[in-house]
Each structure stands twice: as C-alpha cells, then as structure tokens.
Enzyme design. Structure first.
Site, PDB file in Angstrom:
ATOM      1  NE  ARG A  89      -2.920   0.469   3.398  1.00  0.00           N
ATOM      2  CZ  ARG A  89      -2.289   0.895   4.511  1.00  0.00           C
ATOM      3  NH1 ARG A  89      -1.698   2.067   4.533  1.00  0.00           N
ATOM      4  NH2 ARG A  89      -2.267   0.135   5.583  1.00  0.00           N
ATOM      5  CE1 TYR A 137     -16.985  11.216 -15.894  1.00  0.00           C
ATOM      6  CE2 TYR A 137     -16.150  11.810 -13.737  1.00  0.00           C
ATOM      7  CZ  TYR A 137     -16.706  10.885 -14.593  1.00  0.00           C
ATOM      8  OH  TYR A 137     -17.009   9.625 -14.125  1.00  0.00           O
ATOM      9  CG  ASP A 186     -10.136  15.888 -15.744  1.00  0.00           C
ATOM     10  OD1 ASP A 186      -9.401  15.223 -16.494  1.00  0.00           O
ATOM     11  OD2 ASP A 186     -11.229  15.463 -15.308  1.00  0.00           O
ATOM     12  CE  LYS A 216     -12.880   7.478 -18.592  1.00  0.00           C
ATOM     13  NZ  LYS A 216     -13.235   8.750 -17.986  1.00  0.00           N
TER      14      LYS A 216
HETATM   15  C1  LIG Z   1     -13.716   9.271 -16.793  1.00  0.00           C
HETATM   16  C2  LIG Z   1     -13.351  10.621 -16.346  1.00  0.00           C
HETATM   17  C3  LIG Z   1     -13.137  10.894 -14.981  1.00  0.00           C
HETATM   18  C4  LIG Z   1     -13.345   9.866 -13.890  1.00  0.00           C
HETATM   19  O1  LIG Z   1     -12.418   8.848 -13.943  1.00  0.00           O
HETATM   20  P1  LIG Z   1     -12.699   7.306 -13.495  1.00  0.00           P
HETATM   21  O2  LIG Z   1     -11.439   6.626 -13.898  1.00  0.00           O
HETATM   22  O3  LIG Z   1     -13.929   6.841 -14.216  1.00  0.00           O
HETATM   23  O4  LIG Z   1     -12.914   7.324 -12.022  1.00  0.00           O
HETATM   24  C5  LIG Z   1     -12.760  12.184 -14.647  1.00  0.00           C
HETATM   25  N1  LIG Z   1     -12.615  13.163 -15.582  1.00  0.00           N
HETATM   26  C6  LIG Z   1     -12.815  12.917 -16.892  1.00  0.00           C
HETATM   27  C7  LIG Z   1     -12.648  14.027 -17.873  1.00  0.00           C
HETATM   28  C8  LIG Z   1     -13.193  11.650 -17.320  1.00  0.00           C
HETATM   29  O5  LIG Z   1     -13.405  11.439 -18.625  1.00  0.00           O
END
Ligand SMILES: *Cc1c(COP(=O)(O)O)cnc(C)c1O
Length: 379
Positions: free
Chosen positions: A51, A103, A175, A200
């Site tokens: 961890r 998001y 982000d 992603k």
């Molecule tokens: C998918 C996504 C998230 C969240 O991420 P997870 O891996 O699903 O928890 C946050 N910001 C954006 C722009 C996303 O496309």
C-alpha cells in the site's frame, strides 16, 4: 512527431539486470510485503508494504510524471479517487470553482461525499475570466479546469486562468484526461496540479480503471504531501497488475494518439458539412468558439473527442446511435475502439446535456470505415 522521448519512458522500467531475471519486460511484483535484511532493516530503496509503495507502481508513476513534464505522479485506483485526493487536501468548508461544462462525476463528488464537510462549488463559464473572478469567495481554495470540457468541448485559456488564480492565492488543477500531454501540457501554462483518469487514453484499451495526480516543481510541497498521504493512508491504490498493464499501454501512447487526432478532425469535418447535423463541437474546426485558444495551447492536433447535435428530437438521436455498427453505443472514451455516448442517458435526470447530443470517442480504426458508418446511420 512527438517531442517526448519514448526511449526514456521505456527505459524507466527496471533494467533486466535490476529485476534479477534478465527479463526484458518488468515482472509483476505481487508480494504485499517485503523482507528486512539480517540486521533487521530495509536496504536502501526497498519497498516495505505494497500500500505504501510497489515496484510496478513506482515505474508507472515515473513514466506519468515524465509524460506531463512533472516531477512526481501519485496513482490511484480510479480517476475519481485521484480527484478526491485533491478535494480532501483542501480541508473542510472549502469553496471550489468548477467549469459549467464538466465531467459529471467531479461535481457529484462535492455534492455527495463532501457535502457533510461543508464543501461547496460555483460552476462558471470558464471561457470568461470575468465570470471566474466574480465567483471567487473568501474560502475559495481551488479552480478546477477541464479543457476541452465534457461534453461540449469548451476551451479554457489555461494560462490566463492560472495567472488569475495565482494573483489571488488560489490553487489550480487541470483535468487533462481528454487532451492528454500529447495534445496539451498544462504545466507549460502554470497550473499547480494535473489530474488524469488513466482509464481513458493512457490505458487506451478500455480495460484498466485508474487515476493519477501529477505535480510539478512549482506545486506546493504540503499539497503534494497531502495527496501522497491520501494515497498511502487512504489506500485507494491501483494493483500491481493494473500498474503493469497501464505501463505497457504507455509504450504505445505516442503511436495511438496521432491516429485518434487525425481521425477525429476528419470525422468532425465530415459531420460539420452533413445536412442531418445541427452542430459539431470540436476545437479543431475553424468555426469553433475555442479554435484560437486551442491553436495557442494545443499541439499535434486537437484531440480525439467530439460531440454532435443531431437535427431532430431525442428519439431520433438514439435511433442514429442504434444504427451505427462500427461505433459502439457505450459510455467512457479513449480506447482504440470508437464509441458514441448519449450523455443525457448516461448522466440521468439532472443532466444538462442537450437531449439530441451524442458524444463521440474516435478510435484508431480506418477513417473510411468510421465515415461510412455515420453515412449509413444519418439518413
Ligand atoms: C472518466 C473521467 C473521470 C473519472 O475517472 P474514473 O477513472 O472513471 O474514475 C474524470 N474526468 C474525466 C474528464 C473523465 O473522462
């Protein structure tokens, strides 16, 4: 071609000498615990407990930091856990400024998990510096940027927002899941932190859930320490297997991304001139509101995501989605396979997404097949 030296990224993996097997590909270290030497201490650099740290996670974090031009990455079991590590570090009763197009899950975190902490947000149109400035309160700790945004691909001038935030002593986080460092490097424009859903484009194959926060040399030390604490003590860590798999995905990142970008602009241009389409949201189209800013802060193209408003009602929009054959109708994005997502259905009753909007994650298939697919679905 990309500026990032992929050879350096590959070489961050333990050398075959270091891993003890002569293995060219780094082994997955499944052990949760690590042995002390005969004197009862841990040799220099040895992990203690998984961890706290793990060899595969360290390799991955090194690669992610390098990709964003940062000094350190902290990885998580999901993008949401990564976002939580930032919100958590702000403390109770903080106010955050969010983009009005964002998001969905980021906003929902504050509304649900942090409501009892007295945390609040104001959603603003981030293309307007005046709107951001007007939203600043005494307890505003953070401006969260998402550019291009979800699902309307609004473009924020990252440098202008970071400068405004600095003048007021407010942190900025970006982000960068959609643009990725292949198309945009937010640290070049002065943000304090970069967040990724590695689920992603970094994962790239729709088969790993993960998240990351990346810090630069300008990130306040206590902020980075709080985020690392959240990871190690809170324990929302990615598994050794997930770290290894994501590391492997990064080996092809610079090969996949140009194809996503080239396919996306070709599809955007095709859809932009189609009589069944009301509007295409793609920052690379010269008629897009964010085109000039995008040209300034994006490189190598404009990303692999776009959205379209289809003429007609919601039922017609869903019919188009169901007629597509190459594009799968599913949420998420950034995989090698093309997807369309009806955001109104994905986000539920509180969605502000137009009922006839489809979000498109353009994959790396042949562009001719992608255009032909829309051609037969949009009659
Ligand atoms: C998918 C996504 C998230 C969240 O991420 P997870 O891996 O699903 O928890 C946050 N910001 C954006 C722009 C996303 O496309």
């Amino acid at each position: 071609m990309p500026k990032v030296n992929t050879a350096i990224i590959q070489n961050l993996t333990n050398t075959s000498d270091e891993n003890g097997y002569g293995a060219v590909v780094e082994p997955i270290v499944m052990s949760t615990t690590f042995e002390r030497n005969r004197e009862g201490v841990f040799p220099e650099g040895r992990d203690i407990y998984t961890r706290a740290s793990n060899p595969n996670r360290r390799t991955l974090e090194g690669k992610l930091a390098l990709l964003e031009g940062g000094i350190e990455a902290v990885t998580f079991a999901s993008g949401q856990a990564a976002t939580m590590s930032v919100f958590h570090s702000l403390g109770a009763n903080s106010h955050v400024i969010l983009p009005d197009d964002i998001y969905y899950g980021t906003k929902v975190l504050i509304e649900t998990l942090y409501a009892s902490w007295g945390m609040s947000y104001t959603a603003v149109d981030m293309t307007s510096l005046a709107a951001i400035e007007a939203a600043v309160k005494e307890n505003t700790k953070l401006i969260w940027i998402e550019s291009p945004s979800n699902p309307s691909l609004k473009v924020t001038d990252i440098g202008a927002v970071a400068t405004l935030a600095k003048s007021k002593g407010i942190l900025t986080a970006c982000d960068n899941t959609w643009a990725t460092p292949y198309f945009c490097k937010p640290f070049d424009f002065g943000v304090d932190l970069i967040m990724h859903s590695t689920t992603k484009y970094f994962g790239g194959h729709s088969d790993i859930l993960g998240g990351a926060i990346i810090a630069s040399e300008n990130t306040p030390n206590e902020l980075l320490a709080a985020i690392r604490n959240f990871q190690v003590l809170g324990g929302a860590v990615p598994s050794a297997q997930d770290c290894w798999l994501l590391s492997r995905s990064l080996s092809t990142f610079h090969v996949r991304m140009p194809v996503h970008g080239q396919n996306a602009i070709a599809l955007a241009e095709y859809l932009n001139s189609h009589s069944a389409i009301e509007k295409v949201f793609y920052p690379g189209l010269t008629n897009n509101e964010g085109y000039e800013v995008s040209k300034k802060q994006m490189k190598n193209g404009f990303g692999g995501m776009l959205s379209v408003i289809i003429k007609g009602d919601e039922a017609n929009c869903l019919k188009v989605a169901s007629k597509l054959k190459v594009f799968k109708h599913a949420t998420s994005l950034g995989g090698v396979e093309s997807l369309v997502d009806h955001r109104r259905s994905a986000e539920g009753e509180h969605s502000v997404s137009p009922p006839n909007l489809l979000r498109i994650s353009v994959g790396i298939e042949s562009i001719d097949d992608l255009i032909a697919d829309f051609d037969q679905a949009l009659v």
